[in-house]
Design an enzyme around this catalytic site. Structure first.
Site, PDB file in Angstrom:
ATOM      1  N   LYS A  12      47.358 120.335 130.674  1.00  7.66           N
ATOM      2  CA  LYS A  12      48.288 120.918 129.691  1.00  7.66           C
ATOM      3  C   LYS A  12      48.231 122.430 129.726  1.00  7.66           C
ATOM      4  O   LYS A  12      47.240 123.021 130.169  1.00  7.66           O
ATOM      5  CB  LYS A  12      47.970 120.433 128.271  1.00  7.66           C
ATOM      6  N   PRO A  97      41.503 122.102 137.128  1.00  4.93           N
ATOM      7  CA  PRO A  97      40.319 122.975 137.193  1.00  4.93           C
ATOM      8  C   PRO A  97      39.350 122.696 136.050  1.00  4.93           C
ATOM      9  O   PRO A  97      39.775 122.385 134.937  1.00  4.93           O
ATOM     10  CB  PRO A  97      40.903 124.389 137.091  1.00  4.93           C
ATOM     11  N   MET A 102      42.680 123.984 130.667  1.00  4.45           N
ATOM     12  CA  MET A 102      43.809 123.072 130.912  1.00  4.45           C
ATOM     13  C   MET A 102      43.490 121.652 130.473  1.00  4.45           C
ATOM     14  O   MET A 102      44.178 120.702 130.842  1.00  4.45           O
ATOM     15  CB  MET A 102      44.212 123.106 132.382  1.00  4.45           C
ATOM     16  N   ALA A 103      42.417 121.500 129.696  1.00  2.00           N
ATOM     17  CA  ALA A 103      42.052 120.218 129.098  1.00  2.00           C
ATOM     18  C   ALA A 103      41.714 119.135 130.125  1.00  2.00           C
ATOM     19  O   ALA A 103      42.056 117.970 129.937  1.00  2.00           O
ATOM     20  CB  ALA A 103      43.148 119.723 128.135  1.00  2.00           C
ATOM     21  N   GLY A 104      41.031 119.530 131.187  1.00  2.00           N
ATOM     22  CA  GLY A 104      40.673 118.572 132.230  1.00  2.00           C
ATOM     23  C   GLY A 104      39.719 117.496 131.735  1.00  2.00           C
ATOM     24  O   GLY A 104      39.892 116.303 132.028  1.00  2.00           O
ATOM     25  N   GLY A 105      38.693 117.885 131.001  1.00  2.00           N
ATOM     26  CA  GLY A 105      37.756 116.909 130.454  1.00  2.00           C
ATOM     27  C   GLY A 105      38.456 115.966 129.493  1.00  2.00           C
ATOM     28  O   GLY A 105      38.219 114.742 129.501  1.00  2.00           O
ATOM     29  N   SER A 106      39.339 116.527 128.687  1.00  2.00           N
ATOM     30  CA  SER A 106      40.100 115.707 127.730  1.00  2.00           C
ATOM     31  C   SER A 106      40.972 114.702 128.470  1.00  2.00           C
ATOM     32  O   SER A 106      41.093 113.534 128.062  1.00  2.00           O
ATOM     33  CB  SER A 106      40.992 116.600 126.861  1.00  2.00           C
ATOM     34  N   ALA A 107      41.563 115.144 129.575  1.00  2.00           N
ATOM     35  CA  ALA A 107      42.395 114.246 130.379  1.00  2.00           C
ATOM     36  C   ALA A 107      41.564 113.057 130.865  1.00  2.00           C
ATOM     37  O   ALA A 107      42.010 111.899 130.801  1.00  2.00           O
ATOM     38  CB  ALA A 107      42.983 115.011 131.574  1.00  2.00           C
ATOM     39  N   ASP A 139      41.769 118.011 121.957  1.00  2.00           N
ATOM     40  CA  ASP A 139      42.862 117.984 122.942  1.00  2.00           C
ATOM     41  C   ASP A 139      43.093 116.599 123.539  1.00  2.00           C
ATOM     42  O   ASP A 139      44.048 116.395 124.287  1.00  2.00           O
ATOM     43  CB  ASP A 139      42.543 118.936 124.108  1.00  2.00           C
TER      44      ASP A 139
HETATM   45  P1  ATP Z   1      40.058 122.759 127.042  1.00  2.00           P
HETATM   46  O1  ATP Z   1      41.289 123.273 127.687  1.00  2.00           O
HETATM   47  O2  ATP Z   1      40.256 121.405 126.402  1.00  2.00           O
HETATM   48  O3  ATP Z   1      39.365 123.731 126.157  1.00  2.00           O
HETATM   49  P2  ATP Z   1      38.748 123.142 129.546  1.00  2.00           P
HETATM   50  O4  ATP Z   1      39.843 122.732 130.469  1.00  2.00           O
HETATM   51  O5  ATP Z   1      38.537 124.612 129.329  1.00  2.00           O
HETATM   52  O6  ATP Z   1      39.000 122.425 128.174  1.00  2.00           O
HETATM   53  P3  ATP Z   1      37.056 121.186 130.696  1.00  2.00           P
HETATM   54  O7  ATP Z   1      37.412 121.165 132.142  1.00  2.00           O
HETATM   55  O8  ATP Z   1      37.582 120.107 129.852  1.00  2.00           O
HETATM   56  O9  ATP Z   1      37.400 122.583 130.052  1.00  2.00           O
HETATM   57  O10 ATP Z   1      35.455 121.222 130.654  1.00  2.00           O
HETATM   58  C1  ATP Z   1      34.703 121.838 129.657  1.00  2.00           C
HETATM   59  C2  ATP Z   1      33.261 121.353 129.799  1.00  2.00           C
HETATM   60  O11 ATP Z   1      33.226 119.994 129.413  1.00  2.00           O
HETATM   61  C3  ATP Z   1      32.741 121.370 131.219  1.00  2.00           C
HETATM   62  O12 ATP Z   1      32.100 122.577 131.512  1.00  2.00           O
HETATM   63  C4  ATP Z   1      31.799 120.174 131.274  1.00  2.00           C
HETATM   64  O13 ATP Z   1      30.475 120.578 131.019  1.00  2.00           O
HETATM   65  C5  ATP Z   1      32.232 119.266 130.148  1.00  2.00           C
HETATM   66  N1  ATP Z   1      32.836 117.974 130.589  1.00  2.00           N
HETATM   67  C6  ATP Z   1      32.603 116.776 130.043  1.00  2.00           C
HETATM   68  N2  ATP Z   1      33.316 115.811 130.644  1.00  2.00           N
HETATM   69  C7  ATP Z   1      34.029 116.399 131.603  1.00  2.00           C
HETATM   70  C8  ATP Z   1      34.957 115.922 132.562  1.00  2.00           C
HETATM   71  N3  ATP Z   1      35.283 114.632 132.663  1.00  2.00           N
HETATM   72  N4  ATP Z   1      35.536 116.814 133.365  1.00  2.00           N
HETATM   73  C9  ATP Z   1      35.207 118.128 133.276  1.00  2.00           C
HETATM   74  N5  ATP Z   1      34.321 118.630 132.406  1.00  2.00           N
HETATM   75  C10 ATP Z   1      33.733 117.786 131.568  1.00  2.00           C
END
Ligand code: ATP
Length: 299
Positions: A12, A97, A102-107, A139
């Protein structure tokens, strides 16, 4: 019985991220306009002897493979509610990334939830799935629904928004990540002693989305976390400037950063902007994509 389920989940961008002052519980009220974009992670779940997480992709080394992984937490929570043993292998093909805003963990959390629901035949209602998502993180519900939505509260109360056309984007990935809590702490530090207005969604921005008008969207995008992200990562200003100079209609930090987002007038300009960003040496990679994208989908 189904033995393997794969779910595709989008990243996102926040086209508006209005942040209120810190609440007594430390969270912030938000008015958060989410737009799902066509960069995807895929989560594949397979029955196994015990819960196990693996991850592939350029950023895989930064992804935790223990039970703190949001995909594992989603599986464990669904299993707990239905009295199931969460013995599954969760494999994440990661294209979003990590720690990029971009909410990768949330995805991955939303993807694992939908995949386990299909694998186990739990048939949880949409509301129950959304409730579990909200418990996992602010997210995560949006990753499930995709499209475009206005998030209020901590960002987890969602209202679907109309999008009247396709928007073209370029995302520039930074050399390192930024921690979302650190960016909120910097926001609090920079706003200490100031009156932070109530976060409200911009009607002009919602109208621009509904019309599919990129020029109007560019004039109304905003991110209250951008000054805090730039304070922690000043070099992002050079990336933003490089994208603007190459013809982006708008350039902004995506969520808490450090990924930067560039709205392009059309697909051709998006390619040009991506090339210029790479040539500028101010980012690790640049990706062209479109929005809106669908939410978590079983393949
Ligand atoms: P947001 O946009 O929701 O703030 P983000 O994109 O900045 O999140 P994420 O990639 O979601 O950040 O990762 C944040 C932290 O969450 C990572 O540094 C990692 O330690 C942890 N994490 C837990 N599960 C996951 C996952 N499936 N993928 C990536 N990171 C994860």
């Amino acid at each position: 019985m189904t033995e393997t389920v794969t779910v595709r989940v989008p990243a996102k961008v926040n086209v508006q991220l209005a942040v209120g002052g810190a609440r007594p519980d430390g969270f912030h009220d938000l008015a958060n306009v989410f737009l799902a974009v066509g960069l995807y992670d895929e989560v594949t779940v397979t029955a196994a002897d015990e819960l196990r997480v693996t991850c592939a992709g350029p950023d895989a080394a930064q992804v935790p493979l223990d039970r703190t992984n949001l995909a594992a937490r989603a599986a464990v929570e669904l299993a707990r509610r239905y009295g199931i043993d969460p013995a599954v292998h969760l494999h994440i093909d990661k294209d979003i990334p990590v720690a990029g805003g971009m909410a990768g963990g949330s995805a991955d959390g939303a993807g694992a939830l939908l995949a386990c629901d299909a694998l186990w035949g739990t048939n949880a209602s949409r509301d129950e799935l959304l409730g579990i998502c909200a418990e996992l993180g602010s997210d995560v519900p949006f990753s499930l629904v995709g499209g475009a939505a206005l998030g209020t509260g901590r960002g987890e109360q969602l209202r679907a928004l109309e999008v009247g056309g396709t928007f073209h984007w370029v995302f520039a990935m930074a050399e390192r990540g930024l921690s979302t809590p650190a960016v909120f702490r910097e926001f609090d530090r920079m706003n200490h002693g100031l009156r932070v207005p109530e976060p409200v969604a911009s009607q002009d921005l919602l109208d621009a989305l509904a019309k599919g008008d990129a020029g109007a969207l560019a004039r109304t995008v905003s991110n209250d976390l951008q000054p805090a992200a730039l304070s922690l990562f000043p070099a992002l200003a050079d990336t933003l400037a490089a994208g603007r100079a190459a013809g982006a209609l708008a350039a902004l930090v995506s969520g808490s950063g450090p990924t930067t987002a560039f709205l392009a007038p059309d697909a051709g300009s998006a390619k040009t902007i991506a090339g210029a960003l790479l040539a500028s040496g101010t980012c690790r990679s640049a990706r062209v994509t479109q929005s809106p994208a669908p939410g978590a989908t079983v393949l």
